[in-house]
Motif scaffolding. Structure first.
Motif, short mmCIF file in Angstrom:
data_model
loop_
_atom_site.label_atom_id
_atom_site.label_comp_id
_atom_site.label_asym_id
_atom_site.label_seq_id
_atom_site.Cartn_x
_atom_site.Cartn_y
_atom_site.Cartn_z
N ILE A 9 0.83 -1.14 0.11
CA ILE A 9 -0.12 0.08 0.05
C ILE A 9 0.90 1.16 0.05
CG2 ILE A 9 -0.18 0.49 2.45
CD1 ILE A 9 -3.20 1.07 1.88
N LEU A 10 2.10 1.14 0.52
CA LEU A 10 2.83 2.30 0.39
C LEU A 10 4.00 2.27 -0.68
CD1 LEU A 10 3.28 2.89 4.23
CD2 LEU A 10 1.92 4.18 2.83
N ASP A 11 3.72 1.26 -1.29
CA ASP A 11 5.01 1.11 -2.49
C ASP A 11 4.56 2.23 -3.47
OD1 ASP A 11 5.91 -1.04 -1.34
OD2 ASP A 11 5.02 -2.57 -2.59
N PRO A 12 5.65 2.55 -4.42
CA PRO A 12 5.46 3.57 -5.14
C PRO A 12 4.16 2.96 -6.38
CG PRO A 12 7.90 2.98 -4.92
CD PRO A 12 6.96 2.14 -4.25
N VAL A 13 3.44 3.99 -6.83
CA VAL A 13 2.61 3.74 -7.79
C VAL A 13 3.31 3.94 -9.29
CG1 VAL A 13 0.80 4.67 -6.65
CG2 VAL A 13 2.14 6.28 -8.04
N TRP A 22 9.78 4.84 -2.28
CA TRP A 22 9.75 6.17 -1.67
C TRP A 22 10.67 6.58 -0.63
CZ3 TRP A 22 6.93 8.43 -4.78
CH2 TRP A 22 5.51 7.83 -5.42
N PRO A 23 10.93 7.87 -0.35
CA PRO A 23 12.11 8.32 0.63
C PRO A 23 11.59 7.74 1.85
CG PRO A 23 10.88 10.17 -0.35
CD PRO A 23 10.58 8.81 -1.32
N HIS A 24 12.54 7.42 2.63
CA HIS A 24 11.91 7.06 4.06
C HIS A 24 12.73 8.03 5.01
CE1 HIS A 24 11.10 2.90 2.56
NE2 HIS A 24 10.82 2.58 3.79
N ARG A 25 12.02 8.28 6.01
CA ARG A 25 12.36 9.30 7.04
C ARG A 25 12.18 8.82 8.49
NH1 ARG A 25 9.61 15.14 5.59
NH2 ARG A 25 10.75 15.62 7.42
N PRO A 26 12.87 9.20 9.78
CA PRO A 26 12.59 8.69 10.70
C PRO A 26 11.34 9.15 11.35
CG PRO A 26 14.69 9.73 10.64
CD PRO A 26 14.08 10.00 9.53
N LEU A 27 10.40 8.55 11.65
CA LEU A 27 9.14 9.08 12.40
C LEU A 27 8.93 10.16 13.23
CD1 LEU A 27 6.05 8.59 12.32
CD2 LEU A 27 6.32 6.55 14.07
N GLY A 28 9.97 10.24 14.05
CA GLY A 28 10.29 11.46 14.94
C GLY A 28 10.34 12.66 13.99
N PRO A 172 5.68 8.92 0.92
CA PRO A 172 5.04 9.47 -0.18
C PRO A 172 4.91 10.75 -0.44
CG PRO A 172 3.81 7.51 0.52
CD PRO A 172 4.57 8.10 1.81
N PRO A 173 4.90 11.18 -1.80
CA PRO A 173 4.41 12.70 -1.98
C PRO A 173 2.67 12.77 -1.43
CG PRO A 173 5.26 11.69 -3.80
CD PRO A 173 4.97 10.71 -2.84
N LEU A 174 2.58 14.07 -0.91
CA LEU A 174 1.03 14.18 -0.37
C LEU A 174 -0.16 13.78 -1.34
CD1 LEU A 174 1.62 17.49 1.51
CD2 LEU A 174 1.26 15.18 2.40
N ALA A 175 0.08 13.83 -2.41
CA ALA A 175 -0.98 13.52 -3.38
C ALA A 175 -1.29 12.15 -3.38
CB ALA A 175 -0.58 13.82 -4.83
#
Length: 220
Positions: A9-13, A22-28, A172-175
């Motif tokens: 569900i979070l894989d690139p479209v 998609w780029p990963h970022r620390p949740l914090g 992912p991008p907000l869109a």
């Protein structure tokens, strides 16, 4: 709770310029707040007290929590800084102690409840939609990452807000996030409606069974 949603569900479209991930970022870095619940020791006071709804681990069922009015009440000092432990609609809560990992979202009916010290709450920031955060933390990938960060020497869960904040999450991008949010919201609404319908059918069946046991058959 382990969701039926898988990591895809979070894989690139598909796009004209496909990306590998998609780029990963620390949740914090993409969360507004990550905080631990209220410990018993912080609830005692010598002055006046008030009773407030308290959300516990046992209240988390299938990714949902009861309305605040159905939660157990806990007395806290009248002058206590309760906002530090208060959840609001769209926050995501995670069990941080015990043997079972559960993840649930806070619905508007549960807004304003306190959380116990066995729970950690995450409030998404501007770059991360709450439904996307929920989808990831309920996915097998998110659950595995949480368990790995929270595994103790006794094999029980032991998560801290710092460990949760260090969790790497795809952003992912907000869109695309809005598409994910629509999918997750629709799935949750369908699930809740199905549960309510099943509960109503069960209640009717039990009522008819009781009438039959009393020798009072109902027409039809």
């Amino acid at each position: 709770m382990t969701s039926e949603l898988d990591g895809s569900i979070l894989d690139p479209v598909s796009t004209s310029n496909p990306v590998t991930e998609w780029p990963h970022r620390p949740l914090g870095t993409v969360a507004e707040r990550i905080f631990l619940g209220l410990a018993d020791a912080r609830q005692r006071g010598d002055g006046e007290e008030r009773e407030l709804p308290l959300l516990n681990v046992r209240d988390l069922r299938d990714g949902h929590v009861p309305p605040a009015g159905e939660l157990a009440k806990r007395a806290v000092p009248l002058d206590a800084d309760i906002e530090r432990y208060t959840v609001h609609a769209e926050d995501v809560v995670i069990t941080c102690r015990g043997t079972q990992l559960k993840v649930a979202n806070i619905a508007p009916a549960s807004d304003g409840a306190l959380i116990s010290s066995n729970l950690i709450a995450v409030r998404a920031g501007a770059d991360l939609l709450p439904a996307v955060l929920l989808a990831f933390l309920q996915s097998p990938a998110g659950q595995k990452a949480l368990v790995q960060r929270g595994r103790s020497s006794t094999s029980s869960l032991s998560l801290t807000p710092k460990a949760v904040g260090e969790l790497s999450i795809p952003v992912p991008p907000l869109a695309v996030q809005r598409q994910i949010a629509e999918l997750v919201t629709a799935a949750e609404q369908t699930y809740v409606a199905a549960i309510r319908a099943a509960e109503q059918r069960r209640a009717i069946a039990h009522a008819v069974a009781v009438d039959l046991l009393r020798g009072e058959p109902r027409p039809g």
